[in-house]
Design a protein around this motif. Structure first.
Motif, PDB file in Angstrom:
ATOM      1  N   SER A   1       0.832  -1.201   0.000  1.00 39.27           N
ATOM      2  CA  SER A   1       0.000   0.000   0.000  1.00 39.27           C
ATOM      3  C   SER A   1       0.868   1.253   0.000  1.00 39.27           C
ATOM      4  CB  SER A   1      -0.923  -0.007   1.225  1.00 39.27           C
ATOM      5  OG  SER A   1      -1.857  -1.066   1.146  1.00 39.27           O
ATOM      6  N   ALA A   2       1.987   1.210   0.733  1.00 40.90           N
ATOM      7  CA  ALA A   2       2.903   2.350   0.748  1.00 40.90           C
ATOM      8  C   ALA A   2       3.548   2.548  -0.618  1.00 40.90           C
ATOM      9  CB  ALA A   2       3.973   2.143   1.811  1.00 40.90           C
ATOM     10  N   ILE A   3       3.879   1.451  -1.279  1.00 41.45           N
ATOM     11  CA  ILE A   3       4.469   1.543  -2.621  1.00 41.45           C
ATOM     12  C   ILE A   3       3.456   2.121  -3.601  1.00 41.45           C
ATOM     13  CG2 ILE A   3       5.327   0.182  -4.574  1.00 41.45           C
ATOM     14  CD1 ILE A   3       6.661  -1.676  -2.545  1.00 41.45           C
ATOM     15  N   ALA A   4       2.194   1.687  -3.505  1.00 47.60           N
ATOM     16  CA  ALA A   4       1.144   2.218  -4.380  1.00 47.60           C
ATOM     17  C   ALA A   4       0.953   3.716  -4.145  1.00 47.60           C
ATOM     18  CB  ALA A   4      -0.163   1.470  -4.129  1.00 47.60           C
ATOM     19  N   LEU A   5       1.025   4.135  -2.889  1.00 47.50           N
ATOM     20  CA  LEU A   5       0.916   5.560  -2.582  1.00 47.50           C
ATOM     21  C   LEU A   5       2.104   6.326  -3.146  1.00 47.50           C
ATOM     22  CD1 LEU A   5      -0.466   7.898  -1.047  1.00 47.50           C
ATOM     23  CD2 LEU A   5       0.859   7.223   0.969  1.00 47.50           C
ATOM     24  N   ALA A   6       3.302   5.771  -2.980  1.00 46.64           N
ATOM     25  CA  ALA A   6       4.496   6.432  -3.501  1.00 46.64           C
ATOM     26  C   ALA A   6       4.454   6.553  -5.018  1.00 46.64           C
ATOM     27  CB  ALA A   6       5.743   5.658  -3.064  1.00 46.64           C
ATOM     28  N   ALA A   7       3.851   5.554  -5.678  1.00 48.19           N
ATOM     29  CA  ALA A   7       3.775   5.568  -7.143  1.00 48.19           C
ATOM     30  C   ALA A   7       2.946   6.752  -7.654  1.00 48.19           C
ATOM     31  CB  ALA A   7       3.186   4.254  -7.651  1.00 48.19           C
ATOM     32  N   LYS A   8       2.027   7.237  -6.823  1.00 44.10           N
ATOM     33  CA  LYS A   8       1.235   8.404  -7.222  1.00 44.10           C
ATOM     34  C   LYS A   8       2.093   9.666  -7.259  1.00 44.10           C
ATOM     35  CE  LYS A   8      -3.103   6.609  -5.324  1.00 44.10           C
ATOM     36  NZ  LYS A   8      -4.211   6.838  -4.361  1.00 44.10           N
ATOM     37  N   TRP A   9       3.197   9.646  -6.501  1.00 43.59           N
ATOM     38  CA  TRP A   9       4.086  10.813  -6.458  1.00 43.59           C
ATOM     39  C   TRP A   9       5.227  10.687  -7.454  1.00 43.59           C
ATOM     40  CZ3 TRP A   9       4.689   9.830  -0.518  1.00 43.59           C
ATOM     41  CH2 TRP A   9       3.478  10.111   0.119  1.00 43.59           C
ATOM     42  N   THR A  10       5.757   9.467  -7.600  1.00 41.08           N
ATOM     43  CA  THR A  10       6.966   9.291  -8.407  1.00 41.08           C
ATOM     44  C   THR A  10       6.721   8.540  -9.714  1.00 41.08           C
ATOM     45  OG1 THR A  10       7.550   7.176  -7.368  1.00 41.08           O
ATOM     46  CG2 THR A  10       8.311   9.185  -6.277  1.00 41.08           C
ATOM     47  N   GLY A  11       5.540   7.938  -9.849  1.00 37.53           N
ATOM     48  CA  GLY A  11       5.308   7.035 -10.963  1.00 37.53           C
ATOM     49  C   GLY A  11       5.788   5.646 -10.585  1.00 37.53           C
ATOM     50  N   ALA A  12       5.232   4.627 -11.231  1.00 34.48           N
ATOM     51  CA  ALA A  12       5.600   3.248 -10.904  1.00 34.48           C
ATOM     52  C   ALA A  12       7.053   2.996 -11.273  1.00 34.48           C
ATOM     53  CB  ALA A  12       4.685   2.278 -11.650  1.00 34.48           C
ATOM     54  N   GLY A  13       7.701   2.126 -10.497  1.00 38.07           N
ATOM     55  CA  GLY A  13       9.084   1.785 -10.790  1.00 38.07           C
ATOM     56  C   GLY A  13       9.935   1.700  -9.547  1.00 38.07           C
ATOM     57  N   PHE A  14      11.249   1.748  -9.758  1.00 40.01           N
ATOM     58  CA  PHE A  14      12.195   1.571  -8.667  1.00 40.01           C
ATOM     59  C   PHE A  14      12.039   2.646  -7.595  1.00 40.01           C
ATOM     60  CE2 PHE A  14      16.348   2.386  -6.698  1.00 40.01           C
ATOM     61  CZ  PHE A  14      16.639   1.120  -6.189  1.00 40.01           C
ATOM     62  N   ALA A  15      11.826   3.898  -8.020  1.00 38.33           N
ATOM     63  CA  ALA A  15      11.703   4.995  -7.054  1.00 38.33           C
ATOM     64  C   ALA A  15      10.512   4.775  -6.137  1.00 38.33           C
ATOM     65  CB  ALA A  15      11.578   6.325  -7.786  1.00 38.33           C
ATOM     66  N   ALA A  16       9.389   4.350  -6.708  1.00 39.58           N
ATOM     67  CA  ALA A  16       8.196   4.109  -5.900  1.00 39.58           C
ATOM     68  C   ALA A  16       8.418   2.951  -4.938  1.00 39.58           C
ATOM     69  CB  ALA A  16       7.001   3.812  -6.804  1.00 39.58           C
ATOM     70  N   GLY A  17       9.069   1.888  -5.423  1.00 43.63           N
ATOM     71  CA  GLY A  17       9.352   0.752  -4.563  1.00 43.63           C
ATOM     72  C   GLY A  17      10.262   1.128  -3.404  1.00 43.63           C
ATOM     73  N   SER A  18      11.310   1.881  -3.716  1.00 44.55           N
ATOM     74  CA  SER A  18      12.259   2.286  -2.679  1.00 44.55           C
ATOM     75  C   SER A  18      11.604   3.198  -1.656  1.00 44.55           C
ATOM     76  CB  SER A  18      13.458   3.000  -3.311  1.00 44.55           C
ATOM     77  OG  SER A  18      14.131   2.144  -4.218  1.00 44.55           O
ATOM     78  N   LEU A  19      10.810   4.157  -2.131  1.00 44.67           N
ATOM     79  CA  LEU A  19      10.141   5.083  -1.223  1.00 44.67           C
ATOM     80  C   LEU A  19       9.112   4.349  -0.363  1.00 44.67           C
ATOM     81  CD1 LEU A  19       9.695   7.919  -0.182  1.00 44.67           C
ATOM     82  CD2 LEU A  19       8.143   8.346  -2.112  1.00 44.67           C
ATOM     83  N   GLY A  20       8.395   3.407  -0.974  1.00 42.97           N
ATOM     84  CA  GLY A  20       7.413   2.631  -0.222  1.00 42.97           C
ATOM     85  C   GLY A  20       8.061   1.814   0.877  1.00 42.97           C
ATOM     86  N   ILE A  21       9.198   1.194   0.569  1.00 40.90           N
ATOM     87  CA  ILE A  21       9.933   0.420   1.585  1.00 40.90           C
ATOM     88  C   ILE A  21      10.412   1.340   2.702  1.00 40.90           C
ATOM     89  CG2 ILE A  21      12.047  -0.904   1.997  1.00 40.90           C
ATOM     90  CD1 ILE A  21      11.668  -2.126  -0.787  1.00 40.90           C
TER      91      ILE A  21
END
Length: 218
Positions: free
Chosen positions: A113-133
């Protein structure tokens, strides 16, 4: 002493059982039942191998810190007051409960859920995954906040291990490895610390020999 220790184990068991149930219901509500079963089936052996490797490294670091640093000794002394006198079984029960409960809630439920939220800010991909973690790990650290300044390394340790657990889960999409690593780290460290709090009784010990870690029951 034994009665009080068992009372602690029961309380811990209840808390982590609630975490487990909340995590399971969260995953099912978000992803469905099939997706829930997949997180224990996907790439299982890679997840387990990474989990065991991570636990071994963290246990070596924990032992080194307890022997060589002031903050490591301070943490050991504090937790020895809390868990002193725990038997091996009580340490293992506490470790397994924490490994399952916290990983189910933070890794399986919160992290996606955190990764999905981050993807709204950064777009899907490594940045969203890293920020979500990272966001998940900060939340994990928040529930490990100390009430004494000298225990702050415990929070930093929790955040660091959380990032590693999260990376394993993101890489393998399997929760077994993070659960196993979490339980191993807590089980061995709890038993070592309990031994310091009460010099009698069996304990799981860890020591280094020839560059390898060895586990021993004493």
């Amino acid at each position: 002493m034994r009665g009080r220790n068992w009372a602690k184990v029961v309380v811990v068991g209840v808390v982590y059982s609630v975490m487990t149930v909340v995590g399971v219901l969260w995953v099912i509500a978000r992803d469905g039942r099939e997706a829930f079963w997949q997180i224990v089936a996907n790439d299982r052996w890679s997840s387990i191998g990474l989990g065991v490797g991570l636990a071994t490294a963290v246990l070596w670091l924990s032992g080194w810190a307890a022997a060589k640093t002031n903050w490591g000794r301070t943490l050991d002394a504090f937790f020895a007051q809390v868990f002193g006198g725990f038997s091996v079984f009580q340490c293992i029960a506490t470790a397994v409960a924490s490994g399952i409960g916290e990983e189910m809630l933070f890794r399986a439920a919160l992290q996606p859920s955190a990764i999905a939220l981050a993807a709204k800010w950064t777009g899907a991909g490594f940045a969203a995954g890293s920020l979500g973690i990272l966001l998940t790990s900060l939340a994990f650290g928040a529930v490990h906040l100390p009430f004494k300044r000298e225990l702050a390394p415990w929070t930093l340790f929790a955040i660091g291990t959380s990032i590693a657990f999260g990376a394993i889960y993101a890489w393998t999409d399997n929760i077994v490895g993070p659960m196993l690593a979490h339980a191993m780290i807590n089980g061995v460290n709890l038993s070592r610390i309990a031994r310091k709090g009460a010099p009698t009784g069996p304990a799981l010990m860890i020591h280094q020999k020839g560059g390898m870690l060895e586990f021993e029951r004493r």
